[in-house]
Design an enzyme around this catalytic site. Structure first.
Site, PDB file in Angstrom:
ATOM      1  N   GLU A 239       0.833  -1.206   0.000  1.00  0.00           N
ATOM      2  CA  GLU A 239       0.000   0.000   0.000  1.00  0.00           C
ATOM      3  C   GLU A 239       0.871   1.261   0.000  1.00  0.00           C
ATOM      4  OE1 GLU A 239      -1.423  -3.043   1.363  1.00  0.00           O
ATOM      5  OE2 GLU A 239      -2.276  -2.601  -0.601  1.00  0.00           O
TER       6      GLU A 239
ATOM      7  N   ASP B 251      -6.646  -4.434  -5.748  1.00  0.00           N
ATOM      8  CA  ASP B 251      -5.938  -4.883  -4.537  1.00  0.00           C
ATOM      9  C   ASP B 251      -6.182  -6.358  -4.250  1.00  0.00           C
ATOM     10  OD1 ASP B 251      -4.290  -4.760  -2.278  1.00  0.00           O
ATOM     11  OD2 ASP B 251      -5.978  -4.309  -0.957  1.00  0.00           O
TER      12      ASP B 251
ATOM     13  N   ASN C  35      -0.205  -7.256  -4.162  1.00  0.00           N
ATOM     14  CA  ASN C  35      -0.722  -6.359  -5.196  1.00  0.00           C
ATOM     15  C   ASN C  35       0.335  -5.407  -5.729  1.00  0.00           C
ATOM     16  OD1 ASN C  35      -1.246  -5.089  -2.392  1.00  0.00           O
ATOM     17  ND2 ASN C  35      -1.228  -3.350  -3.774  1.00  0.00           N
TER      18      ASN C  35
HETATM   19 CA    CA Z   1      -2.793  -5.091  -0.549  1.00  0.00          CA
END
Ligand code: CA
Length: 597
Positions: free
Chosen positions: A231, A339, A297
């Site tokens: 993130e 994600d 991700n």
């Molecule tokens: Ca993630």
């Protein structure tokens, strides 16, 4: 009410003001952590590996041979019990006929209010459990007496960039040492008998995006660990360290650099901030000497900013454990924009599919599909949705088809399933390798997701460029379930649905049982064949979001797990987190261990 809940992160974001909201949200989260970290610093100074009980019993050395035979060991020697990550124990003392008589053998109340996600790991009569903020307890596995406690002095800079609570998922054991990954990117080796620090190696400076929360995996004298940080645009990597000294032996970066295979799947330079964090423990196949690790991700979340497949994000990578060299990969979600981290565990077993027996790798992905791959070459055997899945339309031997209409763009909001929390998040499945059944902790949720005016990467800040909100699945208004899938067909055999989300790993035993706990504060035993609920613990101290395990000491079988609500769901769960029943779940850590009377 904990500080985590008070900051009010779980809410909806209007797409127009999305970026501002996103940053506000992260800074509120970080402020709450830094505030609390002054307390941790004091405690850490006062409590460096205090020996709380002098009872010196012998500690059985954890050798390569024992790790190779871990599936048959009386203990629970590693995160998912064995290298194949089955979560299956061959114990039948507790079985379908007597499980209703289970009684509490002992418990341990801990003093933190964040998520307790650790798997109890057991060697002989030694149990090792981790808590939030990287603390480790060694307990007598038959009585619960505390032998020592280690409090890692977490660098508060690390708390700037933990996305999803200050969790830890457990230890690894080798020789006479206990290994832990930490939020400030240390790998720590402790003396198993005393808790004293043997060595400590920092893999990256804290505060720029990386953190580590998984249990390490030991393969042939190497401690193998992976980073979190998807993130924050942190470029993920897997590291092997020498178990005796902490020396780094190899590193594998999970986003491909130019000039290396897969390097052309990124726009110029994007791999450097491309995320792809391998934040869940991998599996190992001794027969082919291959390591399998899931990769998270890509960064930023908004895929229009990085056209291409973005290898090896949202993939499983098969590595040579001696060198870290890539053997093959399989990508679950190319050019992910939802994600759908591909970091979930890989379970290795023999699979009989359409008359042929495969050396298979089974994986329930965040994108809502259950996959079976041939683990000798990475080829797809089959993939089938296990929840309502609309972003990915189909998967076959030619590749993955997604729905272009359900890809968000700047100021384009879409509604799609599953949510970014996935049809299953990190909580591991377990299997019965003999029956060919898999037991999946399942989330039934969809999401609104939209791109926002892009903001450039900045080290230590969230790098998403999307806003999002978890919503009910219109096809299923239960937030959670535990479901059994027949791996020979990919079809559901039974499902136990719950109003609250199902956020606990599952455990399967030769007693014909599946154990798992609910956010509803109850721990359950199900008949593995029929799904009939055979035992319910009654109401416990908190919601259950960890990894249950089982072991034997002196012939007696125990079942162990943490209760302690927290983790990603209360922070990022949107409508689900704001469900009054979810908001009412109390926090607080308590270890429970059950046995027959
Ligand atoms: Ca993630």
């Amino acid at each position: 009410m904990t500080a985590f809940r008070v900051v009010g992160l779980a809410r909806s974001f209007a797409p127009k003001e999305g970026q501002a909201q996103e940053e506000k949200m992260f800074s509120a989260w970080i402020r709450s952590l830094v505030l609390r970290s002054s307390l941790y610093a004091v405690t850490a100074a006062l409590l460096p590996a205090v020996a709380l009980s002098a009872s010196a019993t012998t500690y059985p050395s954890v050798t390569d041979a024992r790790l190779l035979g871990a599936s048959q060991d009386d203990g629970w020697l590693m995160y998912r019990r064995d290298y194949a990550s089955t979560g299956y124990a061959p114990f039948d003392q507790i079985n379908t006929g007597n499980v209703a008589q289970l009684k509490l053998a002992f418990d341990l109340k801990d003093d933190l209010t964040q998520g307790y996600e650790g798997a109890p790991v057991v060697n002989g009569d030694w149990m090792f459990v981790t808590t939030p903020m990287d603390r480790v307890y060694a307990l007598d596995a038959a009585t619960g007496a505390v032998r020592w406690k280690y409090v890692h002095p977490v660098d508060k800079k690390a708390l700037k960039t933990v996305c999803c609570d200050v969790v830890n998922r457990g230890v690894a054991l080798y020789d006479d040492k206990v290994y832990v990954e930490t939020l400030d990117n240390d790998v720590v080796a402790l003396d198993a008998r005393t808790g004293k620090l043997k060595w400590r190696k920092q893999l990256y400076a804290p505060g720029v995006g990386y953190f580590m929360t998984s249990a390490p995996l030991i393969v042939k004298g190497k401690v193998i660990v992976g980073t979190g940080g998807g993130e924050y645009g942190a470029r993920g990597f897997i590291t092997a360290l020498d178990a005796a000294s902490g020396k780094i032996l190899w590193q594998f970066h999970t986003t491909a650099a130019p000039g290396t295979p897969g390097g052309d799947t990124w726009p110029a330079g994007a791999y450097k901030t491309g995320g792809g964090n391998p934040w869940i423990t991998g599996s190992y196949d001794p027969e082919t000497d291959t390591l399998f690790w899931g990769v998270g991700n890509p960064g930023p979340w908004l895929a229009t900013l990085r056209p291409g497949a973005n290898l090896y994000t949202d993939s499983v990578v098969a590595l040579d454990p001696n060198t870290g060299r890539l053997r093959w990969y399989y990508q679950w979600t190319p050019n992910d924009t939802w994600d759908y981290d591909g970091s979930n565990e890989s379970v290795l077993l023999d699979l009989n599919y359409q008359g042929k027996v495969y050396k298979a790798l089974v994986h329930a992905d965040r994108n809502g599909y259950l996959y079976a791959l041939d683990r000798t070459n990475g080829k797809l055997i089959y993939a089938a949705p296990f929840v309502h899945a609309t972003s990915i339309v189909g998967v076959d031997e030619k590749g993955v088809t997604d729905d272009p209409a359900l890809r968000p763009a700047v100021d384009k909001k879409v509604f799609t399933c599953p949510s970014f929390l996935g049809g299953k998040n990190w909580w591991p499945i377990s299997v019965d390798p003999h029956a060919g059944l898999a037991y999946i902790p399942t989330l039934h949720a969809c999401m609104d997701i939209a791109g926002v005016q892009p903001v450039a990467y900045k080290a230590g800040l969230a790098f998403l460029n999307e806003t999002f909100e978890v919503k009910h699945d219109p096809a299923d208004n239960h937030w959670g379930s535990v479901q059994a899938i027949d791996l020979a067909t990919g079809k559901q055999v039974w499902q136990h649905e719950t109003d609250l989300p199902w956020n606990d790993g599952t455990l399967t035993t030769a007693g014909g049982l599946v154990f798992s706990g609910g956010a509803d504060r109850h721990f359950y035993a199900f008949d593995a064949k029929s799904g009939k609920m055979l035992w319910d613990s009654g109401e416990l101290a908190s919601g259950i979001i960890g990894v249950p395990t089982t072991y034997r000491v002196k012939g007696k079988q125990y079942v162990a797990f943490w209760a302690g609500w927290g983790g990603a769901s209360p922070i990022w769960g949107g409508v689900m987190a704001n469900d009054p029943a979810v908001k009412a779940i109390p926090t607080g850590g308590r270890l429970y261990v059950y046995a027959l009377p």
